[in-house]
Design an enzyme around this catalytic site. Structure first.
Site, short mmCIF file in Angstrom:
data_model
loop_
_atom_site.label_atom_id
_atom_site.label_comp_id
_atom_site.label_asym_id
_atom_site.label_seq_id
_atom_site.Cartn_x
_atom_site.Cartn_y
_atom_site.Cartn_z
N ASP A 170 0.83 -1.21 0.00
CA ASP A 170 0.00 0.00 0.00
C ASP A 170 0.87 1.26 0.00
O ASP A 170 0.59 2.23 0.71
CB ASP A 170 -0.97 0.01 1.20
CG ASP A 170 -1.94 1.17 1.14
OD1 ASP A 170 -2.22 1.65 0.03
OD2 ASP A 170 -2.40 1.62 2.21
N ASP A 226 0.87 3.50 -1.93
CA ASP A 226 -0.04 4.47 -2.54
C ASP A 226 0.67 5.78 -2.93
O ASP A 226 0.94 6.61 -2.04
CB ASP A 226 -1.08 4.70 -1.41
CG ASP A 226 -2.39 5.21 -1.86
OD1 ASP A 226 -2.57 5.39 -3.05
OD2 ASP A 226 -3.24 5.42 -0.97
#
Lengths: 555, 104
Positions: A295, A297
């Site tokens: 993650d 991101d």
């Protein structure tokens, strides 16, 4: 389009209140705050110096205003023509910027099921304004335009659906007369996109999907030609270069987090994509974290800066990425110029400057193929997160609230992620964070060329707020325990602090009116860390949203 | 719903080591479901700062029905999870919560 241009010219000759134009945004006068990031380079640097290191101890509240909301306030205020515009998850308000008195207050309503697909705080991060309208997104994935004078809705467009895992929390921007927004929802298996609207009418102009389908460019970077690929949400705000007429947008993580069923680079997840604002055409992309299991991101702020790199003047962009590296790219072509860690990084040994690819460690390779538990740094929260950093172009230093924790990480068995549907949780991993309770975070003055900190200030709870740097030699930010602070940008010392009623997860801005400088910020705890993370240091910080404006005490 | 849970518990009581293993598997699955769907508000590993969301570790053994009703219908600011989480998902979540409850 012709009509719009003539309208803009007309306004340039006859400026009127509440008719902020493309030229106004370009000029970025320090008196106003007209766009996300405070100017088109999004460096959150202000030329104002009336509040400075010698007098900041006289900074006091001019007013405060209750947002009557307890879910967290992350919005960057917009300041235009003596009015402060603030977005919250359940309302948009216009306030007299000098007194804090409400001018209008327009509620936002959405179905209760909406929040099922809101992973990371029941929040909104701000508005764009242009030619007499204010634009914002809503949690139920609408893009709306309000009359900036009255707050009345001019148009509302349903962009996405919670059943597809889509929500919206980010601030839109205006680029070359086009309104551009992103969306959220990779944690629920949505298929990411960036899209553009005609600001006058709400007509959709284009949509760029960040995750391909068979036949699209990048489809070969997913199993099964990306037939079912998802993720790549676009939940923060891109940066516009008006000279190049290109928008740079950070793309989020692939879905699910568990990588076992998606070998390949998974374009365009965890990349920066450069797009033409009129058409959505991709000019270039650069991917920070291919096949990301963690993650990481890639949605942290993108700052444009003109730098000298190896003796050559370079149109660059800087991203202090969630994966722990600070990147400098040539923004004309997306070529990697440097990438250095700014926090503890163990998922990669470095980034190969020739290929632009990260050099994975054995633990990372293991996490991509097996269900063994590994330890990795930084955690899924990243070395920093959505909250924007600032950058002083004179000193070439970035002021970043960093997250200094790692995690134990273990993918779930494949059977648990095989049949996930959009709208369902798309993580499929077990994570245990590794915290140092003396300093879960720092405020750091980072040299983007090396990643090294000129100074750092430790915080027990990590700061979850944006930073602002001024020509007065000050860095402003807020803490999760509610202190609004000013730091001497040279010395790295906190030289002013004010206790607000709740934790600060907002974005401070500064502006000027009638020769006086002001600082505005929202207080109101919430957001993903506070809701999600047990933190003994936050036991005595209640929720509740407020807007604060500060000025120098008068004699 | 309650009977489904009792059935599950009864199976656990009556059966051999293999079934105890099943009960652990259900809690383990519940843990991952929790991380995907619930931890955002209720906190990592069931712990939060208790400013907004309920601390699920306070649920008692006889509050299974309350739990299922809240998850199915929603409660206060919590949305309904009907149609998103299956009956089995809810039981696995319950197993995970009970395994970590304050009052076991």
């Amino acid at each position: 389009m012709k009509k719009q241009i003539s309208l803009m010219v007309g306004l340039a000759f006859a400026p009127q209140a509440h008719a902020q134009t493309a030229q106004d945004i370009l000029k970025a006068s320090p008196e106003s705050v007209l766009t996300y990031g405070m100017n088109y380079s999004q460096n959150r640097f202000s030329q104002l110096d009336k509040i400075n290191t010698t007098n900041v101890r006289k900074l006091v509240p001019a007013w405060s205003y209750s947002l009557n909301n307890n879910t967290g306030e992350e919005a960057q205020p917009i300041i235009y023509d003596g009015t402060a515009y603030i977005t919250s998850q359940n309302k948009t308000v216009a306030l007299d910027a000098l007194t804090g008195r409400e001018i209008w207050n327009t509620p936002v309503e959405y179905p209760p099921a909406t929040t099922r697909v809101v992973c990371c705080g029941i929040v909104n991060r701000g508005a764009a304004i242009y030619e007499g309208k204010l634009f914002r997104t809503t949690l139920d994935a609408r893009v709306i335009a309000l009359d900036i004078k009255t707050g009345k809705e001019v148009w509302s467009v349903k962009s996405g659906d919670a059943n597809d895992g889509i929500a919206m929390t980010g601030a839109p921007i205006i680029a070359n007369g086009v309104l551009i927004t992103g969306m959220a929802g990779a944690e629920y298996g949505s298929r990411g996109y960036i899209e553009a609207y005609d600001p006058q009418t709400g007509k959709q102009l284009w949509r760029f999907y960040t995750v391909p389908r068979p036949g699209d460019k990048g489809a070969e970077s997913w199993p099964d030609n990306a037939s079912n690929a998802s993720g790549g949400s676009t939940w923060t705000t891109g940066t516009y270069d008006p000279d190049m007429d290109v928008v740079f947008w950070g793309i989020g993580n692939p879905a699910p987090w568990n990588p076992l069923l998606r070998p390949g680079d998974n374009l365009y997840t965890n990349a920066i994509v450069a797009l033409k604002p009129k058409t959505g055409e991709v000019v270039w992309h650069y991917q920070m974290s291919p096949t990301d299991p963690f993650d990481h991101d890639n949605i942290t702020s993108i700052i444009t800066a003109d730098l000298t790199v190896e003796g050559k003047p370079t149109k660059a962009l800087i991203q202090v990425a969630r994966n722990g590296f600070v990147y400098i790219l040539d923004r004309t072509n997306g070529k990697l110029l440097s990438a250095n860690p700014y926090v503890k990084v163990t998922w990669a040994k470095g980034v190969d400057l020739e290929t632009g690819r990260p050099i994975w460690t054995d633990a990372t390779k293991k996490a991509m193929t097996l269900t063994d538990e590994i330890e990795t740094w930084p955690s899924n929260s990243g070395g920093t997160n959505w909250f924007p950093y600032s950058y002083d172009p004179r000193k070439q230093i970035a002021y970043v609230n960093t997250l200094d924790f790692g995690m134990k990480y273990q993918p779930a068995p494949i059977e648990e992620i095989r049949n996930l549907k959009p709208g369902q949780g798309h993580r499929g991993v077990k994570i245990t964070k590794l915290y140092n309770d003396n300093a879960r975070g720092h405020l750091r003055a980072i040299d983007p060329f090396t990643g090294k900190a000129k100074w750092e200030i430790p915080f027990k709870s990590p700061n979850w707020a944006g930073t602002l740097v001024t020509a007065g030699g000050l860095v402003f930010t807020g803490t999760l325990t509610g202190e609004m602070i000013a730091v001497d940008a040279e010395q790295g010392k906190i030289i002013w602090s004010f206790q607000t009623p709740s934790g600060i997860i907002g974005q401070p801005v500064t502006w000027e009116k009638d020769g006086k400088q002001y600082v505005t910020v929202t207080s109101g705890t919430g957001g993903v860390y506070v809701m999600n993370t047990p933190d003994p240091n936050l036991k005595h910080t209640p929720a509740g949203g407020t807007v604060f404006t500060f000025k120098l005490m008068e004699d | 719903m309650r009977s489904a849970f009792l059935q599950l518990a009864a199976v656990g009581l009556l059966c051999s080591t293999a079934s105890i293993c099943n009960a652990q598997a259900t809690a383990a699955r519940g843990e991952r479901l929790y991380a995907d769907n619930c931890s955002t508000c209720h906190g990592e590993e069931l712990q939060n700062n208790s400013t907004v969301a309920f601390d699920l570790r306070r649920l008692k053994a006889d509050e299974h029905e309350r739990f299922v009703t809240s998850v199915t219908n929603g409660k206060n600011t919590m949305p309904s999870w009907d149609g998103v989480l299956s009956d089995q998902d809810k039981e696995d979540l319950w197993a995970y919560i009970r395994a970590n409850a304050n009052d076991r």
